[in-house]
Design a protein around this motif. Structure first.
Motif, mmCIF file in Angstrom:
data_model
loop_
_atom_site.group_PDB
_atom_site.id
_atom_site.type_symbol
_atom_site.label_atom_id
_atom_site.label_comp_id
_atom_site.label_asym_id
_atom_site.label_seq_id
_atom_site.Cartn_x
_atom_site.Cartn_y
_atom_site.Cartn_z
ATOM 1 N N ARG A 25 0.836 -1.216 0.000
ATOM 2 C CA ARG A 25 0.000 0.000 0.000
ATOM 3 C C ARG A 25 0.865 1.258 0.000
ATOM 4 N N LEU A 26 1.932 1.211 0.765
ATOM 5 C CA LEU A 26 2.831 2.369 0.801
ATOM 6 C C LEU A 26 3.395 2.658 -0.590
ATOM 7 N N LEU A 27 3.734 1.572 -1.275
ATOM 8 C CA LEU A 27 4.274 1.769 -2.634
ATOM 9 C C LEU A 27 3.252 2.446 -3.544
ATOM 10 N N GLU A 28 2.007 1.988 -3.393
ATOM 11 C CA GLU A 28 0.947 2.586 -4.236
ATOM 12 C C GLU A 28 0.824 4.085 -3.968
ATOM 13 N N ILE A 29 0.810 4.430 -2.681
ATOM 14 C CA ILE A 29 0.661 5.840 -2.311
ATOM 15 C C ILE A 29 1.848 6.656 -2.833
ATOM 16 N N MET A 30 3.045 6.061 -2.659
ATOM 17 C CA MET A 30 4.231 6.786 -3.143
ATOM 18 C C MET A 30 4.124 7.087 -4.620
ATOM 19 N N LYS A 31 3.661 6.100 -5.336
ATOM 20 C CA LYS A 31 3.581 6.282 -6.783
ATOM 21 C C LYS A 31 2.590 7.414 -7.125
ATOM 22 N N ARG A 32 1.420 7.364 -6.453
ATOM 23 C CA ARG A 32 0.417 8.392 -6.736
ATOM 24 C C ARG A 32 0.946 9.777 -6.389
ATOM 25 N N CYS A 33 1.608 9.859 -5.262
ATOM 26 C CA CYS A 33 2.107 11.145 -4.784
ATOM 27 C C CYS A 33 3.182 11.704 -5.723
ATOM 28 N N LEU A 34 4.101 10.816 -6.116
ATOM 29 C CA LEU A 34 5.175 11.305 -6.987
ATOM 30 C C LEU A 34 4.614 11.764 -8.337
ATOM 31 N N LEU A 35 3.609 11.007 -8.825
ATOM 32 C CA LEU A 35 3.027 11.421 -10.111
ATOM 33 C C LEU A 35 2.319 12.772 -9.982
ATOM 34 N N GLN A 36 1.740 12.997 -8.806
ATOM 35 C CA GLN A 36 1.098 14.299 -8.574
ATOM 36 C C GLN A 36 2.152 15.410 -8.616
ATOM 37 N N LYS A 37 3.294 15.135 -8.016
ATOM 38 C CA LYS A 37 4.377 16.125 -8.020
ATOM 39 C C LYS A 37 4.848 16.376 -9.446
ATOM 40 N N VAL A 38 4.911 15.303 -10.217
ATOM 41 C CA VAL A 38 5.320 15.450 -11.623
ATOM 42 C C VAL A 38 4.386 16.431 -12.321
ATOM 43 N N LYS A 39 3.089 16.252 -12.052
ATOM 44 C CA LYS A 39 2.099 17.119 -12.702
ATOM 45 C C LYS A 39 2.324 18.578 -12.276
ATOM 46 N N CYS A 40 2.497 18.770 -10.985
ATOM 47 C CA CYS A 40 2.705 20.138 -10.478
ATOM 48 C C CYS A 40 3.942 20.764 -11.117
ATOM 49 N N ASP A 41 5.017 20.000 -11.143
ATOM 50 C CA ASP A 41 6.265 20.556 -11.668
ATOM 51 C C ASP A 41 6.135 20.919 -13.141
ATOM 52 N N LYS A 42 5.410 20.039 -13.862
ATOM 53 C CA LYS A 42 5.251 20.350 -15.293
ATOM 54 C C LYS A 42 4.448 21.638 -15.467
ATOM 55 N N GLU A 43 3.378 21.756 -14.655
ATOM 56 C CA GLU A 43 2.553 22.969 -14.755
ATOM 57 C C GLU A 43 3.359 24.198 -14.340
ATOM 58 N N TYR A 44 4.152 24.027 -13.301
ATOM 59 C CA TYR A 44 4.978 25.152 -12.855
ATOM 60 C C TYR A 44 5.935 25.579 -13.963
ATOM 61 N N ALA A 45 6.498 24.557 -14.639
ATOM 62 C CA ALA A 45 7.433 24.870 -15.718
ATOM 63 C C ALA A 45 6.737 25.687 -16.801
ATOM 64 N N ILE A 46 5.499 25.280 -17.116
ATOM 65 C CA ILE A 46 4.755 26.011 -18.164
ATOM 66 C C ILE A 46 4.490 27.449 -17.694
ATOM 67 N N ALA A 47 4.018 27.581 -16.432
ATOM 68 C CA ALA A 47 3.689 28.917 -15.923
ATOM 69 C C ALA A 47 4.927 29.804 -15.851
#
Ligand code: ADP
Length: 844
Positions: A25-47
Motif C-alpha cells: 500500500r505504501l508503494l501505491e501511495i508513493m507512486k500516486r504522490c510522486l506522479l502528482q508532483k510530476v504534474k505540479c512541476d510540469k505545470e509550474y514549468a509552463i507557468a
C-alpha cells in the motif's frame, strides 16, 4: 536475530503477511504522490515559461537602449526559462521512475508475498498430515490391541475348558494367532510412523521453516535496497539545490552584481545630450481681459482687491505665512541634523551615508525654493492689500441685478468718474428739450382722447431729437400699463434677455424679483450687456441719473429720444427697443379651464388661447418658488422653443408678463403615457405597443440630431395623443450639449431610469437617453409596471453594476427584448444610437 529464529510462530507469520500488505500500500501511495508532483512541476514549468515570456516583452523601442538593468532583466528572464526547462526534465525523470522502477518493485513484492505464503502453506501441510497419520495409526493400534486381548482371553478360556484338543479350540487358537499377528504388524507400522513423524517434525522446525523465513528475509531486504535507490533518485530529481539550479542562481546573482548605477544612464545621456533649455517666460495673457466692458477692473499682473476678493486674499496671506513658518522650521531641523519628512521616495530611505547627505542637501534646497516662492506671493498680496489701506473697498461686480447697490452708486452724482462740466451741461440741455417734447406729446394725446394707443406722436417742430428717433419712438407709448408695452418682457430670464439684445443700443425693460420685491430693470446692449435698475424717488417718480418722470414709460422714452447715456459711467444709449417675440405671450392671452395634472413646479391646466380659441395645455409655476426654481421652470420652454417634431410636445409660448409664469404647450389629449398604459392594459395589443416605441424612438432620434440630452426619459414624462401617438415631454432636466457632466450631486435623479455612467460619473450623453429608452420600452411592454419592482434604488443600482438586467416583460417579443438588452449595455459606446433604434423598431 533474524526472521528464521524470531518469526516461526503462527502470529509472527500472520504479522509478516500484514507487513508485506502494508508495504504494497505504501508503494501505491508513493507512486500516486510522486506522479502528482510530476504534474505540479510540469505545470509550474509552463507557468514559469509564460512569466518569463511576459518579462521578455520589453519595450522594443530604443528608449532602454544601453540600460544595464534591462540587460540584466533579460538574462534574468532567460534564466527563468532555463529553470523551467530543468523543472520539466526533472519531472520527466521522476515520471519514468514511477512508471518503471516503482511499478516493478510493486509487482515483484506482490509476487514474493504470494510465493512465501504458498511455500509456508506447503511445509505446514506436510507436518500437519504426518501428525494426523500418527494419530490415526495410534487408534488402529489400540483397536488391534483390544481385539487381540479379547481373542487371547477367549483362547485361554477354551483351552482351560476343553483341554488340549478339539476342533473348537483350534478355531479359537487360529483366530487368536491372526489377531496377534495383526497387532504386531500395527505395532511395527506405528513404530515406523512415529520415527518418520519425528524426522518430519525436526526437519520442519529446524530446516524447512527457518530456511523459508531466512530466504524471505533476504528477498525483502533486497527489495529495501531497490526501494532506497528509488527514493534517492526521487530526491535527486526534486533537489532545488542541485548543481543545475545553483548554476542558474549564480548566473542571476552575478548579473545583478554587474549593475553599476553610475553606468546605467551613460549611453542614454550621451545619445540625448541637449543644451540647457531657455527660460520660459510666464506672461499674463492680455486677451483674457480685453473685454473692458465686463472686466474693466481687472488689470494684468495686478491683484484685484475689492469687496469680493478681500477676504479670500487675507485668508490666502495667512495660509502663506503659516506655510512659510513651517518651511523655515523644517529647514532649521535639517540644519541641526534632525530628519524631516520631505518628499523622498520611501525606497530610498535605506541608502548609504553619501546618499543620505545628498538627500539632506536636496531637501534643503527644495525647502529654500518653497520658502522663496511663498514669500514672493505673500509680498504680492501684502502690497495689494496695503494699497487699498483703510479706504472703502471698491465693489467687485458690475452686475446690478446681482448687486443693486452698484447701480445706485453708478447713477449717483458721486460717480467715481465724474462727468465733465461740458458733458453735464449738454445732458441738462438735452433733458430739458426732451422734457418739453414729452409734455407736448402728453398734451396732444390727452386732447385727442388717446388711450394707450400703440402709436405715439411727438412734436417734431420744437425738438432737436433726430428724425430717426422720432420714428422708432412710435413703438413707445405712455398711457397704458407697463406690462402692455411691447418692449416690456416681464420676468424673462436673463439668458433670454441677453440673447434678444444683439446690436449696440438694443434695449428692453424687464422685471426681476429680488427678496420678494419687484424691481424694474432696463437692459441695454452696450459694450456687452448692461442692466440698470430703475430708481424710485421719494415722491414716487422714476429716474436713472437724469431727471425723474412720473411713469417708467416716460423715463424710458426720455432716454431713448434724448440719446443721452443712461449713466455717465456706462455711456449706454438706448437706440432700438426690442419688442416681445411671438412666443412671449401675455398672461392675459390665456384663459385657464380645467386642471389636468400636477407637475413639479405647479399645476397643469387645459386652457384656451384668446386669439385663436385653440385649446392648449398650460404649465404654471407656483409664485412662492425661489427665483432659481423659476429659472429652471422656464428652462423647459427655452429648450422646447427650438423643436418642431410630431413626437415632441410643441411649445406655443411662455407667459412671463406677470405671475404666475406659465408655459403654454400643445394639448395632448391622452395625458401621461404611464397612466394611459395602466388604464388600458387589458386592451392594448403588441402592434399598438410597438407603435408607441417607434414614436418615442422617432422623437428621441430628432432630439439626438439636435444634440439635446433629455436626461429624464420615462413613461411618466411622455404624453399620448390621438391614435396613440406618443410625444416626448418634460424637458425640465434636458441639456443642449453633446456631453453634460453633473457636478452638483445627484439630487432627484431617476435612478432606475438612469444609465450607470451617469450615476457613477455624472456623465450624460444621448447614449444615457438610450439606456432610459430601454427602460421606457420595458414600461410600455409591461403596460405601466414599475421597473426593478421590489428593489430599492440603491439595490437596483448595485445589481445593475453587477450585471443584472430585468427579465423580458410577459408580452415583449424576442426582438423587443433584444433591443432592451442592447440599450442596457454597460459600456455606452456599445449601445445603439437612436437612428439604429428607430430602424429596428420601425422594421418590427
Ligand atoms: P413637470 O414637468 O412639472 O413634472 P409634467 O410635464 O410631468 O410636469 O406634467 C404633469 C402632468 O400634466 C402630466 O403627467 C400630464 O398628465 C399633464 N400634462 C403635462 N403636459 C401636458 C400636455 N401638453 N398635454 C396634456 N397633458 C399634459
Amino acid at each position: 536475530m533474524g526472521f528464521s529464529s524470531a518469526l516461526q510462530g503462527k502470529s509472527a507469520h500472520d504479522a509478516l503477511l500484514s507487513r508485506q500488505d502494508a508495504e504494497l500500500r505504501l508503494l501505491e501511495i508513493m507512486k500516486r504522490c510522486l506522479l502528482q508532483k510530476v504534474k505540479c512541476d510540469k505545470e509550474y514549468a509552463i507557468a514559469l515559461t509564460a512569466a518569463a515570456q511576459l518579462g521578455l516583452k520589453i519595450d522594443r523601442a530604443d528608449d532602454l537602449q544601453g540600460s544595464q538593468i534591462m540587460k540584466v532583466w533579460r538574462s534574468f528572464m532567460e534564466e527563468w526559462e532555463q529553470t523551467a526547462k530543468q523543472f520539466k526534465s526533472n519531472a520527466e525523470f521522476l515520471e519514468s521512475l514511477c512508471q518503471d522502477k516503482l511499478t516493478h518493485l510493486y509487482q515483484d513484492k506482490r509476487k514474493t508475498r504470494k510465493n512465501y505464503q504458498e511455500e509456508h502453506q506447503k511445509i505446514a501441510t506436510q507436518f500437519t498430515n504426518i501428525t494426523e497419520d500418527v494419530t490415526r495409526k495410534k487408534c488402529e493400534y489400540q483397536k488391534h490391541l483390544e481385539y487381540y486381548k479379547l481373542l487371547r482371553s477367549k483362547f485361554e478360556e477354551h483351552y482351560i475348558k476343553a483341554g488340549r484338543g478339539g476342533r473348537k479350540l483350534d478355531d479359537v487358537r487360529d483366530k487368536y494367532q491372526k489377531a496377534c499377528r495383526k497387532l504386531h504388524l500395527a505395532h511395527n507400522e506405528y513404530v515406523l510412523l512415529i520415527s518418520e513423524a519425528s524426522e518430519v517434525e525436526t526437519d520442519f522446525r529446524t530446516i524447512l521453516l527457518p530456511g523459508l523465513l531466512e530466504h524471505q528475509q533476504s528477498i525483502q531486504e533486497d527489495f529495501v535496497v531497490v526501494w532506497k535507490g528509488i527514493l534517492q533518485e526521487a530526491s535527486q530529481y526534486s533537489d532545488l539545490t542541485s548543481n543545475s539550479f545553483q548554476d542558474i542562481q549564480r548566473k542571476i546573482e552575478s548579473n545583478i552584481q554587474s549593475i553599476h548605477p553610475a553606468e546605467e544612464y551613460r549611453e542614454f545621456t550621451e545619445r540625448h545630450k541637449t543644451s540647457p533649455p531657455a527660460p520660459v517666460v510666464f506672461q499674463f495673457d492680455q486677451t483674457l481681459i480685453e473685454d473692458k466692458d465686463t472686466l474693466g477692473k481687472l488689470q494684468p499682473n495686478t491683484l484685484t482687491v475689492d469687496n469680493l476678493t478681500v477676504d479670500w486674499l487675507r485668508n490666502r496671506l495667512t495660509e502663506l505665512e503659516t506655510s512659510v513658518k513651517e518651511c523655515q522650521e523644517k529647514q532649521s531641523k535639517l540644519e541641526n541634523g534632525t530628519s524631516v519628512t520631505v518628499s523622498i521616495p520611501s525606497t530610498l530611505t535605506l541608502t548609504n551615508g553619501r546618499k543620505e547627505s545628498n538627500k539632506h542637501s536636496k531637501d534643503f534646497t527644495v525647502l529654500r525654493c518653497q520658502e522663496k516662492q511663498m514669500l514672493k506671493l505673500a509680498d504680492l498680496i501684502k502690497t495689494a492689500l496695503n494699497e487699498v489701506g483703510c479706504e472703502e473697498l471698491p465693489s467687485g461686480c458690475d452686475d446690478i441685478s446681482v448687486d443693486p447697490s452698484f447701480i445706485e452708486n453708478n447713477i449717483s452724482n458721486n460717480d467715481q468718474q465724474p462727468m465733465s462740466h461740458a458733458a453735464a451741461a449738454f445732458i441738462l440741455q438735452k433733458s430739458n428739450e426732451v422734457l418739453s417734447m414729452i409734455k407736448a406729446f402728453k398734451r396732444k394725446t390727452n386732447s385727442n382722447g388717446a388711450n394707450g394707443a400703440t402709436t405715439t406722436k411727438t412734436d417734431a417742430s420744437n425738438s432737436s431729437v433726430p428724425q430717426s428717433k422720432r420714428t422708432s419712438a412710435m413703438t413707445l407709448s405712455t398711457n397704458r400699463p407697463l406690462y402692455e408695452e411691447e418692449w416690456f418682457h416681464g420676468v424673462l430670464p436673463r439668458e433670454e434677455v441677453v440673447r434678444l439684445l444683439k446690436n449696440e443700443g438694443d434695449f428692453l425693460v424687464r422685471e426681476t424679483i429680488r427678496n420678494d420685491e419687484s424691481q424694474i430693470v432696463l437692459s441695454v446692449c452696450w459694450n456687452g450687456h448692461k442692466h440698470f435698475i430703475v430708481q424710485t424717488t421719494i415722491d414716487g417718480h422714476y429716474r436713472f441719473e437724469g431727471p425723474a418722470f412720473p411713469s417708467i414709460q416716460e423715463l424710458i422714452m426720455h432716454q431713448h429720444l434724448s440719446e443721452l447715456p443712461v449713466t455717465g459711467r456706462s455711456g449706454a444709449v438706448l437706440k432700438r427697443p426690442v419688442t416681445r417675440e411671438v412666443w412671449e405671450l401675455s398672461n392675459d392671452d390665456v384663459i385657464l379651464l380645467d386642471k389636468i395634472g400636477r407637475g413639479n413646479f405647479g399645476d397643469v391646466y387645459k386652457a384656451r388661447l384668446k386669439s385663436s380659441k385653440n385649446e392648449v395645455a398650460v404649465k404654471t409655476c407656483r409664485m412662492t418658488l425661489p427665483d432659481e426654481q423659476k429659472r429652471k421652470f422656464l428652462q423647459e420652454g427655452r429648450i422646447l422653443k427650438q423643436y418642431d417634431h410630431p413626437n415632441i410636445v410643441k411649445l406655443i409660448g411662455i407667459c412671463v408678463q406677470k405671475q404666475p409664469i406659465m408655459i403654454v404647450m400643445e394639448l395632448v389629449h391622452g395625458g401621461s403615457l404611464l397612466s394611459f398604459l395602466r388604464k388600458n392594459n387589458a386592451t392594448l395589443n403588441t402592434k399598438q405597443l410597438i407603435g408607441m416605441c417607434r414614436d418615442a424612438a422617432a422623437g428621441m432620434r430628432y432630439l439626438e440630431s439636435k444634440n439635446c440630452i433629455h436626461r429624464d426619459l420615462a413613461a411618466r414624462n411622455c404624453l399620448i395623443g390621438y391614435e396613440n401617438i406618443v410625444k416626448i415631454s418634460d424637458f425640465g432636466m434636458s441639456r443642449e450639449e453633446e456631453e453634460y457632466i453633473v457636478s452638483d450631486g445627484m439630487k432627484q435623479i431617476p435612478i432606475k431610469w438612469t444609465a450607470p455612467e451617469a450615476l457613477n460619473f455624472g456623465k450624460y450623453t444621448s447614449l444615457c437617453d438610450v439606456w432610459s429608452y430601454g427602460i421606457l420600452i420595458w414600461e410600455i411592454f409591461s403596460k405601466g409596471d414599475t421597473p426593478y419592482a421590489g428593489m430599492s434604488n440603491s439595490r437596483a443600482r448595485e445589481r445593475i453594476d453587477a450585471g443584472y438586467r430585468m427579465p423580458a416583460p410577459e408580452c415583449a417579443t424576442p426582438e423587443i427584448y433584444r433591443l432592451m438588452l442592447k440599450c442596457w449595455a454597460y459600456e455606452p459606446d456599445t449601445r445603439p444610437h437612436f437612428d439604429e433604434i428607430y430602424t429596428i423598431v420601425d422594421s418590427l
